[in-house]
Design an enzyme around this catalytic site. Structure first.
Site, PDB file in Angstrom:
ATOM      1  N   SER A   1       0.833  -1.214   0.000  1.00 47.72           N
ATOM      2  CA  SER A   1       0.000   0.000   0.000  1.00 47.72           C
ATOM      3  C   SER A   1       0.864   1.260   0.000  1.00 47.72           C
ATOM      4  O   SER A   1       0.587   2.226  -0.712  1.00 47.72           O
ATOM      5  CB  SER A   1      -0.888   0.024   1.253  1.00 47.72           C
ATOM      6  OG  SER A   1      -1.786  -1.052   1.236  1.00 47.72           O
TER       7      SER A   1
ATOM      8  N   ARG B   1       1.426   4.244  -3.010  1.00 49.15           N
ATOM      9  CA  ARG B   1       1.201   5.662  -2.710  1.00 49.15           C
ATOM     10  C   ARG B   1       2.465   6.485  -2.900  1.00 49.15           C
ATOM     11  O   ARG B   1       2.399   7.661  -3.248  1.00 49.15           O
ATOM     12  CB  ARG B   1       0.655   5.802  -1.277  1.00 49.15           C
ATOM     13  CG  ARG B   1      -0.814   5.316  -1.178  1.00 49.15           C
ATOM     14  CD  ARG B   1      -1.172   4.912   0.229  1.00 49.15           C
ATOM     15  NE  ARG B   1      -2.580   4.617   0.443  1.00 49.15           N
ATOM     16  CZ  ARG B   1      -3.182   3.449   0.159  1.00 49.15           C
ATOM     17  NH1 ARG B   1      -2.474   2.466  -0.376  1.00 49.15           N
ATOM     18  NH2 ARG B   1      -4.467   3.265   0.407  1.00 49.15           N
TER      19      ARG B   1
ATOM     20  N   GLY C   1      -5.956  -3.900  -7.769  1.00 55.37           N
ATOM     21  CA  GLY C   1      -7.136  -3.108  -7.453  1.00 55.37           C
ATOM     22  C   GLY C   1      -6.757  -1.767  -6.847  1.00 55.37           C
ATOM     23  O   GLY C   1      -7.401  -0.744  -7.105  1.00 55.37           O
TER      24      GLY C   1
ATOM     25  N   ARG D   1     -13.607  -7.119 -10.782  1.00 54.15           N
ATOM     26  CA  ARG D   1     -13.785  -6.503  -9.457  1.00 54.15           C
ATOM     27  C   ARG D   1     -14.636  -5.231  -9.531  1.00 54.15           C
ATOM     28  O   ARG D   1     -14.597  -4.497 -10.518  1.00 54.15           O
ATOM     29  CB  ARG D   1     -12.411  -6.256  -8.820  1.00 54.15           C
ATOM     30  CG  ARG D   1     -11.689  -7.588  -8.620  1.00 54.15           C
ATOM     31  CD  ARG D   1     -10.395  -7.443  -7.898  1.00 54.15           C
ATOM     32  NE  ARG D   1     -10.601  -6.976  -6.532  1.00 54.15           N
ATOM     33  CZ  ARG D   1      -9.605  -6.617  -5.745  1.00 54.15           C
ATOM     34  NH1 ARG D   1      -8.363  -6.650  -6.184  1.00 54.15           N
ATOM     35  NH2 ARG D   1      -9.847  -6.215  -4.520  1.00 54.15           N
TER      36      ARG D   1
ATOM     37  N   ASP E   1      -6.659  -8.137   4.743  1.00 55.68           N
ATOM     38  CA  ASP E   1      -5.876  -8.944   3.793  1.00 55.68           C
ATOM     39  C   ASP E   1      -5.289 -10.198   4.439  1.00 55.68           C
ATOM     40  O   ASP E   1      -4.686 -11.031   3.757  1.00 55.68           O
ATOM     41  CB  ASP E   1      -4.732  -8.108   3.213  1.00 55.68           C
ATOM     42  CG  ASP E   1      -5.260  -7.028   2.278  1.00 55.68           C
ATOM     43  OD1 ASP E   1      -6.380  -7.180   1.767  1.00 55.68           O
ATOM     44  OD2 ASP E   1      -4.546  -6.029   2.066  1.00 55.68           O
TER      45      ASP E   1
ATOM     46  N   ARG F   1     -12.381 -14.879  -1.351  1.00 57.47           N
ATOM     47  CA  ARG F   1     -11.459 -15.513  -0.391  1.00 57.47           C
ATOM     48  C   ARG F   1     -12.156 -16.378   0.644  1.00 57.47           C
ATOM     49  O   ARG F   1     -11.501 -17.189   1.305  1.00 57.47           O
ATOM     50  CB  ARG F   1     -10.582 -14.449   0.282  1.00 57.47           C
ATOM     51  CG  ARG F   1      -9.541 -13.915  -0.672  1.00 57.47           C
ATOM     52  CD  ARG F   1      -8.574 -12.942  -0.038  1.00 57.47           C
ATOM     53  NE  ARG F   1      -7.517 -12.620  -0.990  1.00 57.47           N
ATOM     54  CZ  ARG F   1      -6.750 -11.549  -0.927  1.00 57.47           C
ATOM     55  NH1 ARG F   1      -6.906 -10.677   0.053  1.00 57.47           N
ATOM     56  NH2 ARG F   1      -5.816 -11.344  -1.839  1.00 57.47           N
TER      57      ARG F   1
ATOM     58  N   ARG G   1      -2.484 -14.382  -2.039  1.00 61.15           N
ATOM     59  CA  ARG G   1      -2.555 -14.658  -0.593  1.00 61.15           C
ATOM     60  C   ARG G   1      -3.115 -16.063  -0.297  1.00 61.15           C
ATOM     61  O   ARG G   1      -2.800 -16.661   0.719  1.00 61.15           O
ATOM     62  CB  ARG G   1      -3.386 -13.581   0.115  1.00 61.15           C
ATOM     63  CG  ARG G   1      -2.768 -12.183  -0.057  1.00 61.15           C
ATOM     64  CD  ARG G   1      -3.194 -11.193   0.974  1.00 61.15           C
ATOM     65  NE  ARG G   1      -2.908  -9.834   0.543  1.00 61.15           N
ATOM     66  CZ  ARG G   1      -1.717  -9.251   0.575  1.00 61.15           C
ATOM     67  NH1 ARG G   1      -0.664  -9.895   1.039  1.00 61.15           N
ATOM     68  NH2 ARG G   1      -1.549  -8.008   0.144  1.00 61.15           N
TER      69      ARG G   1
HETATM   70  C1  S3P Z   1      -5.663  -1.408   0.180  1.00 65.16           C
HETATM   71  C2  S3P Z   1      -6.895  -1.458   0.774  1.00 65.16           C
HETATM   72  C3  S3P Z   1      -7.648  -2.707   0.984  1.00 65.16           C
HETATM   73  C4  S3P Z   1      -6.754  -3.934   0.846  1.00 65.16           C
HETATM   74  C5  S3P Z   1      -5.862  -3.851  -0.356  1.00 65.16           C
HETATM   75  C6  S3P Z   1      -4.971  -2.627  -0.280  1.00 65.16           C
HETATM   76  C7  S3P Z   1      -5.004  -0.098  -0.002  1.00 65.16           C
HETATM   77  O1  S3P Z   1      -8.676  -2.813   0.019  1.00 65.16           O
HETATM   78  O2  S3P Z   1      -7.534  -5.101   0.782  1.00 65.16           O
HETATM   79  O3  S3P Z   1      -5.053  -5.000  -0.463  1.00 65.16           O
HETATM   80  O4  S3P Z   1      -3.794  -0.063  -0.309  1.00 65.16           O
HETATM   81  O5  S3P Z   1      -5.682   0.919   0.170  1.00 65.16           O
HETATM   82  P1  S3P Z   1     -10.137  -2.186   0.267  1.00 65.16           P
HETATM   83  O6  S3P Z   1     -10.038  -0.733   0.302  1.00 65.16           O
HETATM   84  O7  S3P Z   1     -10.941  -2.676  -0.917  1.00 65.16           O
HETATM   85  O8  S3P Z   1     -10.609  -2.771   1.575  1.00 65.16           O
END
Ligand code: S3P
Length: 433
Positions: free
Chosen positions: A23, A27, A94, A122, A314, A345, A388
Site C-alpha cells: 500500500s 502511494r 485493485g 472486481r 488482507d 477468499r 494470498r
Molecule cells: C488497500 C486497501 C484494501 C486492501 C488492499 C490494499 C489499499 O482494500 O484489501 O489490499 O492499499 O488501500 P479495500 O479498500 O478494498 O478494503
C-alpha cells in the site's frame, strides 16, 4: 501456470525481513509523481502490483528511476501529468485502479484503465459513484473495468459517507479532492488503513482528521520528501502464522510496519493465544515499525471481534490456516468484503480447507472453522491465481504430514516475489514448478 509443491516442515527458526509494504509503495509513486521536487523512496516493493503503478506514471511522462528497491521520482506537480499514448494496464492491482481513478478523473486528458482477468471482475462502482458525484465522467463495463475516464471536468468537493469500509475508496475520493473546488470529506464506517492521509501530511498537505471523518481542500501542493517503506505486515503474516502453528519455531520479523490501522492480525493471533511479542518500536517517516518475534504455541479458536475485521482484511486467508490448527471453533463474520478481493477468499479458502479435511461452514459474510488435523490432501488446492491464497496454503505445510500441491501460484509475485526463497531460508520446503 505454476504451482507450489510443499513438503512437510516442522521447524521454523531465524530472522527475516519481508519486502516493503504494498500500500505504501503504491502511494509513494502516486504522490511522489504529483509532488514538486525529487522524492527518493527506499524499501520499495519490487512486486508486480507496485511496478504496475510505477510504469503507469512513467507512461504519463513522469521520470522514475529504479535501482532494486530504491526509486527516484522526479515529481511533476499536481498538474504535470501527460496523456498516456495507450490504455494503462494495472495488471492484478485493485489499489492502482481505484486510487488512480481519483487522480485521473481530475486531469485535463482522457485515459483508460485496464487490468487482468481477476481485476476485470472486481467492483469499480464504489469509486465511480463518488467520483461522479464530484463531477467526473467515467464509463465502465457495468461497474467493472475497463474504466474510460473523460478528462477536463471540473470537480467539486463532496462530503461522502463510505458505504463500505474501504481504504481504496477513501483514498480515491481524497486524491480527487486534491483537485476539487472547496472541501472534500470522507467519513468511514470503521477505521481503515490511513497511509494516504499520513503520506499527504508528510508531503506538506493539510489533512484534517476528526474521529472517522477525513477532510482536505483542493488547491494546495505537495512537496517531495524521502520515503522509507517499512516491511509489509500482510507479507509478514504468512510467517507469523507459520511460526505460531509450527511444532518448533522461533522467528523474528524485522522492521515490520505496525501502523495501528493494520495490526488486526497481531490482535487476532494474540487472542488465539499466539506467543508473539514486539520490540524495537520506532517511527520512520510517519509510520510505526517494530520487530515481531513469534514462537510456537497451541492456538485456541475464537470469535473474531468485528471491529478487527477491516484492520486485518488482507490477512484472513492466513488466519484461516491458524484457525485450522487451533483447538475449537473460530468464527468470522462481517467480512463480506473478502468475497470481492483478488478471488472470493471465503469460498476459495473453504474449498482448499475441504481438500485438507478441515471442517468448515461458509457463511454469507464469513466462515466457521473447526480446528483439526490436516489430512492427506484428496486433491490439488486451487488458488484461483490469488497470491494470498497460494501463500496461506503453503504455510499449512508446517502442520501437514503430506505433500500439498497448490495450483496457480504465479501471482505471488504481485506482492511477495521472494516468498519461496525466504520461506525455505527459515526451514520451510517449497518448490515452485
Ligand atoms: C488497500 C486497501 C484494501 C486492501 C488492499 C490494499 C489499499 O482494500 O484489501 O489490499 O492499499 O488501500 P479495500 O479498500 O478494498 O478494503
Amino acid at each position: 501456470m505454476s504451482k507450489f509443491i510443499t513438503q512437510p516442515a516442522k521447524k521454523l527458526l531465524g530472522k527475516l525481513k519481508v519486502p516493503g509494504d504494498k500500500s505504501i509503495s503504491h502511494r509513494s509513486i502516486m504522490l511522489g509523481s504529483l509532488a514538486n521536487g525529487i522524492t527518493e523512496v527506499s524499501g520499495f516493493l519490487q512486486g508486480e502490483d507496485a511496478l504496475a503503478t510505477l510504469e503507469a506514471f512513467q507512461k504519463m511522462g513522469v521520470k522514475i528511476e529504479r535501482d532494486g528497491d530504491k526509486v527516484t521520482i522526479h515529481g511533476v506537480g499536481l498538474y504535470g501529468l501527460k496523456q498516456p499514448d495507450s490504455a494503462l494496464d494495472l495488471g492484478n492491482s485493485g489499489t492502482s485502479m481505484r486510487l488512480m481513478s481519483g487522480i485521473l478523473a481530475a486531469q485535463n486528458f482522457d485515459s483508460e484503465l485496464v487490468g487482468d482477468e481477476s481485476l476485470s471482475k472486481r467492483p469499480m462502482g464504489r469509486v465511480i459513484d463518488p467520483l461522479t458525484d464530484m463531477g467526473a465522467v467515467i464509463e465502465s463495463n457495468d461497474g467493472k473495468p475497463p474504466l474510460k475516464i473523460k478528462g477536463a471536468q471540473l470537480l467539486k468537493g463532496i462530503d461522502y459517507d463510505l458505504p463500505v469500509a474501504s481504504a481504496q475508496v477513501k483514498s480515491c475520493v481524497l486524491l480527487a479532492g486534491l483537485y476539487a473546488q472547496g472541501e472534500t470529506c470522507v467519513s468511514e464506517p470503521e477505521t481503515t488503513r490511513d497511509h494516504t492521509e499520513r503520506m499527504l501530511k508528510g508531503l506538506g498537505y493539510a489533512v484534517k482528521v476528526e474521529g472517522n471523518k477525513i477532510c482536505l481542500s483542493g488547491g494546495g501542493e505537495l512537496t517531495a520528501m524521502k520515503i522509507q517503506v517499512p516491511s509489509d505486515i500482510s507479507s509478514a503474516t504468512f510467517f507469523m502464522v507459520a511460526a505460531a502453528i509450527a511444532p518448533q519455531a522461533d522467528l523474528t520479523l524485522e522492521g515490520v510496519n505496525i501502523n495501528p490501522t493494520r495490526i488486526g492480525v497481531i490482535d487476532i493471533l494474540q487472542l488465539m493465544g499466539a506467543n508473539l511479542s514486539l520490540s524495537n518500536k520506532r517511527e520512520i517517516g510517519g509510520e510505526l515499525l517494530a520487530d515481531i518475534r513469534i514462537q510456537s504455541s497451541q492456538l485456541k479458536g475464537i470469535y473474531i471481534p468485528v471491529e478487527l475485521v477491516p484492520l486485518a482484511i488482507d490477512e484472513f486467508p492466513a488466519i484461516f490456516i491458524a484457525a485450522s490448527c487451533a483447538q475449537g471453533e473460530t468464527v468470522l463474520t462481517s467480512a463480506k468484503e473478502l468475497r470481492v478481493k483478488e478471488s472470493d477468499r471465503i469460498q476459495v479458502m473453504a474449498d482448499g480447507l475441504d481438500i485438507l479435511g478441515i471442517e468448515n461452514e461458509v457463511l454469507e459474510d464469513g466462515i466457521k472453522i473447526q480446528g483439526g488435523l490436516f489430512q492427506k490432501p484428496n486433491g490439488i488446492i486451487e488458488s484461483h491465481h490469488d497470491h494470498r491464497i497460494s501463500m496461506s496454503f503453503a504455510v499449512a505445510s508446517l502442520r501437514c504430514e503430506h505433500v500439498i500441491e497448490i495450483n496457480g501460484v504465479d501471482n505471488v509475485k504481485t506482492s511477495f516475489p521472494n516468498f519461496v526463497e525466504l520461506a525455505n531460508s527459515v526451514g520451510m520446503n517449497i518448490v515452485e514448478i
